[in-house]
Design an enzyme around this catalytic site. Structure first.
Site, PDB file in Angstrom:
ATOM      1  N   LYS A   1      35.389  20.506  16.299  1.00 44.84           N
ATOM      2  CA  LYS A   1      35.251  20.938  17.683  1.00 44.84           C
ATOM      3  C   LYS A   1      33.789  20.855  18.117  1.00 44.84           C
ATOM      4  O   LYS A   1      32.873  21.111  17.326  1.00 44.84           O
ATOM      5  CB  LYS A   1      35.752  22.374  17.844  1.00 44.84           C
ATOM      6  CG  LYS A   1      37.246  22.530  17.562  1.00 44.84           C
ATOM      7  CD  LYS A   1      38.065  21.846  18.635  1.00 44.84           C
ATOM      8  CE  LYS A   1      39.544  21.824  18.296  1.00 44.84           C
ATOM      9  NZ  LYS A   1      39.907  20.828  17.297  1.00 44.84           N
ATOM     10  N   ASP A   2      33.596  20.508  19.397  1.00 43.75           N
ATOM     11  CA  ASP A   2      32.247  20.372  19.943  1.00 43.75           C
ATOM     12  C   ASP A   2      31.537  21.714  20.006  1.00 43.75           C
ATOM     13  O   ASP A   2      32.167  22.775  20.129  1.00 43.75           O
ATOM     14  CB  ASP A   2      32.298  19.770  21.349  1.00 43.75           C
ATOM     15  CG  ASP A   2      32.778  18.329  21.338  1.00 43.75           C
ATOM     16  OD1 ASP A   2      32.600  17.661  20.305  1.00 43.75           O
ATOM     17  OD2 ASP A   2      33.318  17.879  22.363  1.00 43.75           O
ATOM     18  N   LYS A   3      30.213  21.654  19.993  1.00 45.72           N
ATOM     19  CA  LYS A   3      29.396  22.867  20.079  1.00 45.72           C
ATOM     20  C   LYS A   3      29.329  23.399  21.503  1.00 45.72           C
ATOM     21  O   LYS A   3      29.416  24.611  21.728  1.00 45.72           O
ATOM     22  CB  LYS A   3      27.985  22.577  19.557  1.00 45.72           C
ATOM     23  CG  LYS A   3      27.065  23.782  19.579  1.00 45.72           C
ATOM     24  CD  LYS A   3      25.731  23.467  18.937  1.00 45.72           C
ATOM     25  CE  LYS A   3      24.828  24.706  18.916  1.00 45.72           C
ATOM     26  NZ  LYS A   3      23.546  24.459  18.208  1.00 45.72           N
TER      27      LYS A   3
END
Length: 331
Positions: A75-77
């Site tokens: 998952k993206d930050k």
């Protein structure tokens, strides 16, 4: 690198799109957990934490090795994300004591095995688009209806390639052809996966350019049959295969070059061959050429000119690519 191009050839739309904790919200749609076993699966919501950041935080606080922590997807930050991680059951007390700012454990359940990449059904998204003109709302709604029918080209998004995309691809080439040695095995695999992904994206862009109102099939294409999750080669595109494709029973696939992977034949192979590299020793894959967003909902705030778009996508596909498809531009 080739630009991502789309089946709809509409005039580019102008709106603002940001990846941050308020405007980009993702929740994993998990597999079914057994409710028993030697692993704890934790449902975790976090803000501005990527998966690697989360694993590092858990490892330090629980005092366990990072490789003991399982996860189903990256998952993206720059987002608010809810994802599932697993740890051995013996660390249950440590997990109960875990506390960190912007990280919340929502629920836990037992499972028989450690989570691995791909152990999820897909992802649900809620994304805000800003400065959306009311006149463009009708266009966006029309595009979403078309996309739900003909699919989104399943490109790897810009996140896959990193900020230094071209440099990473050149490093991967040097690594594959023996001019570069990288002792960090994780980094080496990441570079090669970027290289493989660049071939797929270039192939897909070419196939989209050869298509008109829907994705064009060619003799020799390799398809995935959804119901069996199995690949088959269609030496000839028959009416039955075309019908199955239109009814979303099968989907054409593209090549991520490497060893032990099926390659297309006939006309499809002619188109695929220039996006192949037989020298790659890492395992190759086939990837769906299209994905179909589901559960699409649009909510428009006329006063703020803000459009909230919610939808679900299957695993290994990118919400940012759908937004690019709507804008008809690369971010």
């Amino acid at each position: 690198m080739n630009n991502r191009v789309f089946i709809q050839k509409h005039k580019p739309l102008t709106f603002d799109f940001f990846q941050n904790k308020d405007d980009f919200i993702v929740e994993e749609n998990p597999i079914k957990f057994s409710g028993r076993g030697n692993f704890i699966v934790a449902k975790i919501r976090k803000e501005n934490y990527g998966t690697w950041d989360l694993i590092e935080k858990l490892s330090k606080q629980l005092k366990i090795y990072e490789n003991e922590i399982g996860y189903a997807g990256l998952k993206d930050k720059n987002a608010t994300t809810t994802q599932y991680i697993s740890i051995p059951k013996k660390y249950s007390k440590e997990l109960k004591r875990f506390k960190a700012k912007n990280i919340e454990i929502l629920d836990t359940v037992l499972h028989t095995s450690k989570l691995n990449i791909g152990d999820l059904e897909g992802n649900k998204f809620s994304i805000n688009l800003h400065k959306v003109e009311e006149k463009d709302l009708i266009i966006i709604e029309k595009l979403l209806k078309e996309i739900s029918l003909v699919g989104v080209p399943n490109y790897f998004g810009y996140q896959r390639f990193g900020n230094d995309a071209l440099e990473n691809i050149e490093k991967a080439k040097a690594l594959i052809y023996g001019d570069l040695v990288i002792r960090d095995n994780k980094m080496a695999k990441m570079l090669i996966s970027i290289y493989q992904s660049s071939f797929f994206n270039s192939w897909l862009a070419n196939r989209v350019l050869l298509s008109e109102n829907s994705f064009k099939l060619f003799d020799g294409d390799i398809f995935k049959e959804y119901s069996k999750d199995k690949l088959f080669t269609a030496k000839t595109i028959t009416q039955a295969i075309q019908k199955d494709f239109e009814q979303k029973k099968v989907v054409p696939t593209g090549l991520l070059p490497g060893r032990k992977v099926f390659r297309s034949v006939n006309k499809a192979r002619e188109l695929e061959e220039k996006y192949d590299d037989l020298y790659i020793q890492e395992k190759g894959f086939r990837r769906d050429a299209l994905v179909y967003p589901k559960e699409i909902l649009v909510n428009y705030n006329r006063k703020d000119k803000k459009l909230n778009l919610s939808f679900s996508l299957p695993k290994s596909s990118y919400a940012t690519v759908l937004i690019e498809n709507l804008a008809n531009k690369n971010f």
